[in-house]
Design a protein around this motif. Structure first.
Motif, short mmCIF file in Angstrom:
data_model
loop_
_atom_site.label_atom_id
_atom_site.label_comp_id
_atom_site.label_asym_id
_atom_site.label_seq_id
_atom_site.Cartn_x
_atom_site.Cartn_y
_atom_site.Cartn_z
N ARG A 1 -7.00 3.06 0.03
CA ARG A 1 -7.71 2.25 -0.96
C ARG A 1 -8.82 3.06 -1.63
O ARG A 1 -9.04 2.96 -2.84
N LYS B 1 -5.16 2.58 5.75
CA LYS B 1 -5.22 1.77 4.53
C LYS B 1 -6.58 1.91 3.85
O LYS B 1 -6.66 1.90 2.62
N GLU C 1 -9.37 1.10 -9.26
CA GLU C 1 -9.00 -0.12 -8.54
C GLU C 1 -8.39 0.25 -7.19
O GLU C 1 -7.47 1.08 -7.14
N PRO C 2 -8.88 -0.35 -6.10
CA PRO C 2 -8.32 -0.02 -4.78
C PRO C 2 -6.89 -0.49 -4.59
O PRO C 2 -6.19 -0.01 -3.70
N ASP C 3 -6.46 -1.45 -5.42
CA ASP C 3 -5.09 -1.97 -5.30
C ASP C 3 -4.19 -1.46 -6.41
O ASP C 3 -3.11 -2.03 -6.65
N ALA C 4 -4.60 -0.40 -7.09
CA ALA C 4 -3.80 0.14 -8.19
C ALA C 4 -2.47 0.69 -7.65
O ALA C 4 -2.38 1.13 -6.51
N VAL C 5 -1.46 0.64 -8.51
CA VAL C 5 -0.14 1.17 -8.16
C VAL C 5 0.10 2.43 -8.99
O VAL C 5 0.31 2.34 -10.20
N MET D 1 0.82 -1.21 0.00
CA MET D 1 0.00 0.00 0.00
C MET D 1 0.87 1.27 0.00
O MET D 1 0.63 2.19 -0.75
N TYR D 2 1.86 1.27 0.88
CA TYR D 2 2.72 2.45 0.98
C TYR D 2 4.01 2.31 0.16
O TYR D 2 4.80 3.25 0.08
N ARG D 3 4.22 1.12 -0.43
CA ARG D 3 5.49 0.84 -1.10
C ARG D 3 5.80 1.83 -2.23
O ARG D 3 6.95 2.31 -2.32
N LEU E 1 -7.23 5.52 -4.12
CA LEU E 1 -6.75 4.84 -5.31
C LEU E 1 -7.91 4.39 -6.20
O LEU E 1 -7.83 4.46 -7.43
N GLU E 2 -8.99 3.96 -5.56
CA GLU E 2 -10.15 3.52 -6.36
C GLU E 2 -10.79 4.70 -7.08
O GLU E 2 -11.19 4.58 -8.25
#
Length: 268
Positions: A47, A43, A56-60, A1-3, A50-51
């Motif tokens: 999420r 988090k 997408e909630p897991d988008a980078v 998430m924070y990466r 990002l969504e």
């Protein structure tokens, strides 16, 4: 998430202030109650952001977009802060009063030895006051560190003495910064074109002049105001300018103290 944000921080250190500011601005309200006990966005909030941005909630998010976002958000927060600027007339009165006080102190001191005797009697506060006056070199052209052996013999400690002198001289340089900043505010229409060019030069060269200022303050035995005043006029950050001057003053005074100690001898 924070990466992705951590990677941006590692690859672009200049974004650290904006990243830290963003982390604090969007921190969880109860961050101090849950591990890892850091002021970071939750988090769930991340999420959701990002969504809404990418679907997408897991988008980078790409690194360039992270950099643009944190820079933009930091600038927006800066602009939304309440305007607490000191009125120009008050600035002028303070600067004129401080400059007049320094001149008065210099005239009342009579000679350098008398001022140093008074500083020795007053301890470190007195040494700090003399160093402030010395820092504004137009008034007191002799660096206080030149009298390092005398100060050591008077009972001052080597490290506290050099630290006090460096901080005090930086306080004197602060007057030069205020003069440059105020001059910019009162400059006439005729100087408007020059002011625009100066600000454009500042936008192109943010860090090199600060590095040169540090080297100048550390190794050139001339008044720091020769660079501090123009940099204030070009709207360089007061904190950045004073930090460069402070570290430069530490090196300059240390080298001078070592030199005069070798020449005249000192108890340090």
């Amino acid at each position: 998430m924070y990466r992705p944000f951590l990677l941006v921080a590692l690859r672009r250190p200049r974004l650290w202030p904006a990243l830290l500011s963003g982390a604090w601005a969007f921190r969880s309200k109860d961050w101090y109650r849950k591990a890892p006990f850091l002021p970071l966005p939750s988090k769930a909030y991340m999420r959701w952001r990002l969504e809404t941005a990418y679907g997408e909630p897991d988008a980078v998010p790409p690194a360039d977009e992270i950099a643009r976002f944190v820079t933009w958000s930091a600038e927006m927060r800066r602009r939304m802060r309440p305007d607490r600027r000191v009125p120009l007339a008050v600035k002028l009165l303070l600067i004129v009063g401080l400059a007049a006080f320094m001149v008065w102190v210099n005239l009342r001191a009579g000679d350098v030895e008398g001022a140093l005797d008074a500083a020795a009697a007053a301890g470190y506060p007195g040494l700090f006051a003399v160093s402030v006056v010395s820092g504004f070199n137009v008034v007191w052209p002799v660096p206080v560190a030149w009298f390092y052996p005398f100060l050591i013999e008077a009972g001052f400690g080597p490290v506290p003495t050099l630290a006090t002198i460096a901080v005090g001289m930086t306080g004197g340089d602060l007057l030069g910064y205020l003069i440059g900043n105020t001059t910019r505010n009162i400059s006439s229409y005729r100087l408007a074109r020059f002011r625009v060019r100066a600000e454009a030069w500042h936008a192109r060269h943010r860090f090199l002049p600060l590095a040169l200022l540090f080297l100048y303050a550390a190794f050139v035995p001339l008044p720091n105001e020769l660079l501090v005043i123009p940099m204030a006029y070009m709207r360089y950050s007061m904190a950045a300018v004073m930090a460069a001057v402070l570290f430069g003053n530490v090196i300059f005074n240390t080298l001078m103290a070592m030199g005069v100690s070798l020449i005249f001898g000192a108890g340090g």
